[in-house]
Design an enzyme around this catalytic site. Structure first.
Site, PDB file in Angstrom:
ATOM      1  N   PRO A  65       0.801  -1.453  -0.205  1.00  0.00           N
ATOM      2  CA  PRO A  65      -0.436   0.520   0.337  1.00  0.00           C
ATOM      3  C   PRO A  65       0.944   1.016   0.344  1.00  0.00           C
ATOM      4  O   PRO A  65       2.122   1.441   0.532  1.00  0.00           O
ATOM      5  CB  PRO A  65      -0.685  -0.359   1.582  1.00  0.00           C
ATOM      6  CG  PRO A  65      -0.254  -0.972   2.456  1.00  0.00           C
ATOM      7  CD  PRO A  65       0.765  -1.751   1.508  1.00  0.00           C
ATOM      8  N   HIS A  66       0.280   2.645  -0.668  1.00  0.00           N
ATOM      9  CA  HIS A  66       0.910   3.493  -0.688  1.00  0.00           C
ATOM     10  C   HIS A  66       0.717   4.565  -1.537  1.00  0.00           C
ATOM     11  O   HIS A  66      -0.607   4.194  -1.650  1.00  0.00           O
ATOM     12  CB  HIS A  66       2.313   3.424  -1.800  1.00  0.00           C
ATOM     13  CG  HIS A  66       1.332   2.917  -3.594  1.00  0.00           C
ATOM     14  ND1 HIS A  66       1.608   1.932  -3.402  1.00  0.00           N
ATOM     15  CD2 HIS A  66       1.410   4.266  -4.497  1.00  0.00           C
ATOM     16  CE1 HIS A  66       1.116   1.632  -4.931  1.00  0.00           C
ATOM     17  NE2 HIS A  66       0.962   3.379  -5.296  1.00  0.00           N
TER      18      HIS A  66
END
Length: 154
Positions: A65-66
């Site tokens: 996740p970013h």
């Protein structure tokens, strides 16, 4: 770019479990707040917004996740090892237990992509992931992640 530049020791955590993907995003945000002083609700919102574009579970129990976050000056990361995997809508439909999250400045260009490429390339190594999964101690995990694996430049 290296993991030493991306990750602080206090941004590595082992969790027994997360009840859901959304709860995991909250755990990531709390870790980002503690380690980097980011505003946790804004981090959750940014991660969930990015996730709505398509899940960041890349397969083999790994999620990346970013998001771009206002108030951060350079790309930073957080690592969570889950003792019990959580459903993440991954490309291979497998739950995740190895989670490396990246936070980038809103105006980050190539640095964000370099960091994402480095983390993705590194966590594709099944042997490395097995080593991470076998060592549920944050300081050991940090040492494994930041160990010199030759040239890590992206």
């Amino acid at each position: 770019m290296t993991f030493l530049e991306l990750l602080k020791p206090q941004a590595v955590k082992v969790l027994s479990a997360a009840s859901s993907k959304k709860r995991l995003m909250h755990d990531i945000a709390e870790l980002a707040e503690t380690a980097y002083g980011l505003h946790a609700p804004a981090v959750v919102e940014a991660l969930m917004e990015r996730e709505s574009l398509g899940p960041t579970g890349v397969g083999h129990g790994v999620a990346l996740p970013h998001a771009r976050i206002s108030g951060i000056e350079e790309v930073a990361g957080a690592f969570i090892l889950l003792e019990r995997p959580v459903e993440f809508e991954s490309v291979d439909r497998q739950p995740v237990d190895v989670v490396f999250s990246l936070f980038a400045p809103e105006d980050a260009g190539v640095e964000h992509l370099k960091a994402l490429a480095l983390v993705s390339r590194t966590l594709r190594d099944g042997g490395l992931c097995a080593k991470l999964r076998a060592n549920p101690d944050p300081s050991t995990l940090y040492a494994i992640l930041t160990a010199d694996r030759g040239s890590q430049a992206a």
